[in-house]
Design an enzyme around this catalytic site. Structure first.
Site, PDB file in Angstrom:
ATOM      1  N   CYS A  95       6.911  -1.371  27.487  1.00 18.59           N
ATOM      2  CA  CYS A  95       5.495  -0.621  27.064  1.00 18.59           C
ATOM      3  C   CYS A  95       5.316   0.454  28.157  1.00 18.59           C
ATOM      4  O   CYS A  95       6.170  -0.338  29.303  1.00 18.59           O
ATOM      5  CB  CYS A  95       4.518  -1.476  27.344  1.00 18.59           C
ATOM      6  SG  CYS A  95       2.985  -0.949  27.147  1.00 18.59           S
ATOM      7  N   CYS A 113      -1.568  -3.536  20.703  1.00 23.35           N
ATOM      8  CA  CYS A 113      -1.355  -3.494  19.851  1.00 23.35           C
ATOM      9  C   CYS A 113      -1.655  -4.598  18.925  1.00 23.35           C
ATOM     10  O   CYS A 113      -2.368  -5.840  19.577  1.00 23.35           O
ATOM     11  CB  CYS A 113       0.626  -4.310  20.656  1.00 23.35           C
ATOM     12  SG  CYS A 113       1.879  -4.493  18.912  1.00 23.35           S
ATOM     13  N   CYS A 139      -4.016  -6.577  23.231  1.00 21.02           N
ATOM     14  CA  CYS A 139      -2.827  -6.144  22.824  1.00 21.02           C
ATOM     15  C   CYS A 139      -1.943  -7.820  23.097  1.00 21.02           C
ATOM     16  O   CYS A 139      -1.928  -8.878  23.471  1.00 21.02           O
ATOM     17  CB  CYS A 139      -2.316  -5.875  23.750  1.00 21.02           C
ATOM     18  SG  CYS A 139      -0.487  -5.044  24.104  1.00 21.02           S
ATOM     19  N   CYS A 171      -3.637  -1.319  31.422  1.00 23.42           N
ATOM     20  CA  CYS A 171      -3.299  -2.602  30.743  1.00 23.42           C
ATOM     21  C   CYS A 171      -4.483  -2.900  29.408  1.00 23.42           C
ATOM     22  O   CYS A 171      -5.304  -3.502  29.862  1.00 23.42           O
ATOM     23  CB  CYS A 171      -2.435  -3.919  31.266  1.00 23.42           C
ATOM     24  SG  CYS A 171      -1.477  -4.819  30.413  1.00 23.42           S
ATOM     25  N   CYS A 230       0.768  -1.461   0.122  1.00 20.95           N
ATOM     26  CA  CYS A 230       0.428   0.020  -0.035  1.00 20.95           C
ATOM     27  C   CYS A 230       1.004   1.064  -0.204  1.00 20.95           C
ATOM     28  O   CYS A 230       0.582   2.192  -0.068  1.00 20.95           O
ATOM     29  CB  CYS A 230      -0.782  -0.020   1.218  1.00 20.95           C
ATOM     30  SG  CYS A 230      -0.002   0.195   2.250  1.00 20.95           S
ATOM     31  N   HIS A 265       6.311  -5.971  25.380  1.00 12.40           N
ATOM     32  CA  HIS A 265       5.732  -6.051  26.557  1.00 12.40           C
ATOM     33  C   HIS A 265       6.455  -5.371  27.381  1.00 12.40           C
ATOM     34  O   HIS A 265       6.351  -5.127  28.559  1.00 12.40           O
ATOM     35  CB  HIS A 265       5.346  -7.412  26.615  1.00 12.40           C
ATOM     36  CG  HIS A 265       4.758  -7.327  27.886  1.00 12.40           C
ATOM     37  ND1 HIS A 265       3.301  -6.991  28.073  1.00 12.40           N
ATOM     38  CD2 HIS A 265       5.614  -8.720  28.871  1.00 12.40           C
ATOM     39  CE1 HIS A 265       3.359  -7.243  29.228  1.00 12.40           C
ATOM     40  NE2 HIS A 265       3.958  -8.181  30.029  1.00 12.40           N
ATOM     41  N   CYS A 325       2.705   8.554  20.104  1.00 16.74           N
ATOM     42  CA  CYS A 325       2.622   7.890  19.171  1.00 16.74           C
ATOM     43  C   CYS A 325       3.051   7.182  18.731  1.00 16.74           C
ATOM     44  O   CYS A 325       3.425   7.134  17.698  1.00 16.74           O
ATOM     45  CB  CYS A 325       2.441   9.437  18.756  1.00 16.74           C
ATOM     46  SG  CYS A 325       2.170   9.170  16.731  1.00 16.74           S
ATOM     47  N   CYS A 356       1.745  -6.490  14.519  1.00 16.24           N
ATOM     48  CA  CYS A 356       2.122  -6.741  12.485  1.00 16.24           C
ATOM     49  C   CYS A 356       3.261  -6.702  11.866  1.00 16.24           C
ATOM     50  O   CYS A 356       3.660  -6.865  11.543  1.00 16.24           O
ATOM     51  CB  CYS A 356       1.543  -5.017  12.076  1.00 16.24           C
ATOM     52  SG  CYS A 356       2.318  -3.475  12.654  1.00 16.24           S
ATOM     53  N   CYS A 358       4.615  -6.802   4.759  1.00 21.96           N
ATOM     54  CA  CYS A 358       4.814  -7.868   3.552  1.00 21.96           C
ATOM     55  C   CYS A 358       6.137  -8.575   2.912  1.00 21.96           C
ATOM     56  O   CYS A 358       5.536  -9.014   2.224  1.00 21.96           O
ATOM     57  CB  CYS A 358       4.040  -6.887   2.531  1.00 21.96           C
ATOM     58  SG  CYS A 358       2.194  -6.154   2.719  1.00 21.96           S
ATOM     59  N   CYS A 362       8.482  -0.214  19.244  1.00 22.45           N
ATOM     60  CA  CYS A 362       7.445   1.110  18.755  1.00 22.45           C
ATOM     61  C   CYS A 362       7.368   1.972  19.647  1.00 22.45           C
ATOM     62  O   CYS A 362       6.655   2.627  19.833  1.00 22.45           O
ATOM     63  CB  CYS A 362       6.099   0.564  18.307  1.00 22.45           C
ATOM     64  SG  CYS A 362       6.227  -0.262  16.858  1.00 22.45           S
ATOM     65  N   CYS A 372       4.631   1.941   3.470  1.00 26.32           N
ATOM     66  CA  CYS A 372       6.318   2.038   4.761  1.00 26.32           C
ATOM     67  C   CYS A 372       6.818   3.293   3.093  1.00 26.32           C
ATOM     68  O   CYS A 372       7.873   4.193   4.962  1.00 26.32           O
ATOM     69  CB  CYS A 372       7.022   0.892   4.211  1.00 26.32           C
ATOM     70  SG  CYS A 372       6.752  -0.605   4.546  1.00 26.32           S
ATOM     71  N   CYS A 386       4.100  -2.672  10.109  1.00 19.32           N
ATOM     72  CA  CYS A 386       3.069  -2.139   9.060  1.00 19.32           C
ATOM     73  C   CYS A 386       2.373  -0.755   9.669  1.00 19.32           C
ATOM     74  O   CYS A 386       1.359  -0.285  10.154  1.00 19.32           O
ATOM     75  CB  CYS A 386       1.789  -3.444   9.464  1.00 19.32           C
ATOM     76  SG  CYS A 386       0.984  -3.094   7.484  1.00 19.32           S
TER      77      CYS A 386
END
Length: 374
Positions: free
Chosen positions: A235, A296, A266, A260, A62, A232, A287, A299, A160, A275, A65, A194
């Site tokens: 986080c 989560c 998640c 949590c 898509c 985890h 963000c 992905c 992908c 992330c 990335c 992703c």
């Protein structure tokens, strides 16, 4: 980096000071979990006029990335592609089109054979000899084989390209696969997600330019600096998990309190990514999905994202036992007494037992006081 080289970089970067430039190099080193003492090496690598170019091609995807890359601000896109890395070809960002774009691509490949870094975004369809993704009259699978075999290094960016991602979801009628299945004799560096964080790509490329090799990889060929730990583990909501405070429904009291999200499905306990620490879009703290109240999706983990239903709970690999401190007194020059050793063993056993009980509790019935602090 001598003064002449820096003057050339300074002109390209719009008058950036040497101090700020070295701060950027130190930040890149820290991102790769390296000592800041390698910052001068990074500076020399990214200012070298002979650094190998980056060629970026697209398959079944898509373009998310690339869109993530467009939103990077430190550095900005133009600084990234013109000054830090030499992006010779990118189908989405190309000013040319048609025969002109293809000519630019193959010219760069032939002039830099064995040196260029190939970045592949998107899965590769294999069904019916790959006819479901064609570029410039060629099946994408053939393009990957042709260019990939001439590259100095190959990076699969996004889930992908790494293992098929959303394009390979069951029943996968187009037979989409990851790059490693098309280039089995080539080490393909995997940057799943992703989309993945654009700085994971930048840091991987800079490491290659600096040390002439890829960073340390795990058994899935993912850079350990970005994928070496489970979400985890770092986080921002982990303290709530450890204290048994969970959201049970979107919008309930626990959800509003920032508890949590484990019971909302998640996948952080089984997903390796950074992330929560790197986050996205240079938009400030919070963000990323969990930061804005969504569990989560997993992905970045093969067999999880796009495979496991969103709201099912995942197994927990790492739990935190109840904390405790052993009141041990050791006399100078002597080891621990038999009494203190026994006490330590008892506390350790209690901690292990508490961890086991806590793990078992995760799969138990809902506690009516789940969202109330003890």
């Amino acid at each position: 980096m001598n003064k002449k080289d820096f003057k050339r970089v300074q002109d390209r970067l719009g008058g950036v000071s040497r101090r700020d430039f070295m701060k950027l190099c130190s930040t890149l080193a820290a991102t790769m979990a390296l000592s800041t003492t390698v910052a001068p090496k990074i500076a020399n690598a990214i200012t070298s006029p002979t650094r190998p170019p980056v060629i970026w091609i697209h398959g079944s995807e898509c373009t998310g990335c690339s869109m993530s890359l467009l939103r990077s601000e430190h550095p900005t896109l133009e600084t990234l592609i013109f000054d830090l890395i030499s992006l010779d070809f990118h189908e989405t960002l190309s000013a040319g089109a048609g025969h002109q774009a293809e000519e630019a691509l193959h010219k760069s490949v032939s002039e830099n054979a064995g040196k260029f870094i190939l970045v592949i975004e998107g899965a590769i369809p294999l069904a019916n000899e790959g006819i479901f993704c064609r570029i410039a009259g060629h099946n994408f699978v053939d393009v990957v084989k042709d260019i990939g075999e001439q590259a100095g290094a190959v990076i699969a960016i996004g889930s992908c390209a790494t293992w098929g991602g959303v394009a390979a979801m069951d029943p996968n009628p187009t037979g989409c696969v990851g790059v490693d299945e098309v280039l089995p004799d080539t080490q393909v560096i995997a940057l799943p997600g992703c989309p993945p964080n654009p700085y994971n790509l930048l840091s991987t490329i800079i490491h290659y330019l600096t040390f002439k090799k890829m960073p340390a990889l795990d058994d899935e060929n993912r850079p350990k600096f970005a994928y070496g730990r489970l979400i985890h583990e770092h986080c921002e909501r982990r303290p709530h998990f450890d204290n048994g405070r969970f959201a049970r429904k979107f919008g309930d009291e626990g959800h509003r309190q920032g508890y949590c999200l484990y019971y909302l499905g998640c996948k952080g306990p089984v997903t390796h990514a950074n992330c929560s620490t790197s986050q996205f879009g240079d938009a400030g703290s919070g963000c990323w999905p969990v930061g804005i109240g969504h569990p989560c999706f997993g992905c970045a983990e093969k067999g999880v994202g796009f495979n496991v239903p969103q709201f099912t709970t995942s197994p927990v690999i790492h739990t935190t036992p109840v904390a405790g401190h052993a009141p041990i007194t050791v006399e100078r020059g002597e080891g621990a007494s038999s009494g203190s050793s026994a006490l330590m063993a008892g506390i350790a056993g209690a901690a292990i037992g508490a961890g086991a009980v806590f793990t078992a509790k995760l799969g138990g019935k809902e506690d009516k006081n789940e969202n109330k602090e003890a």
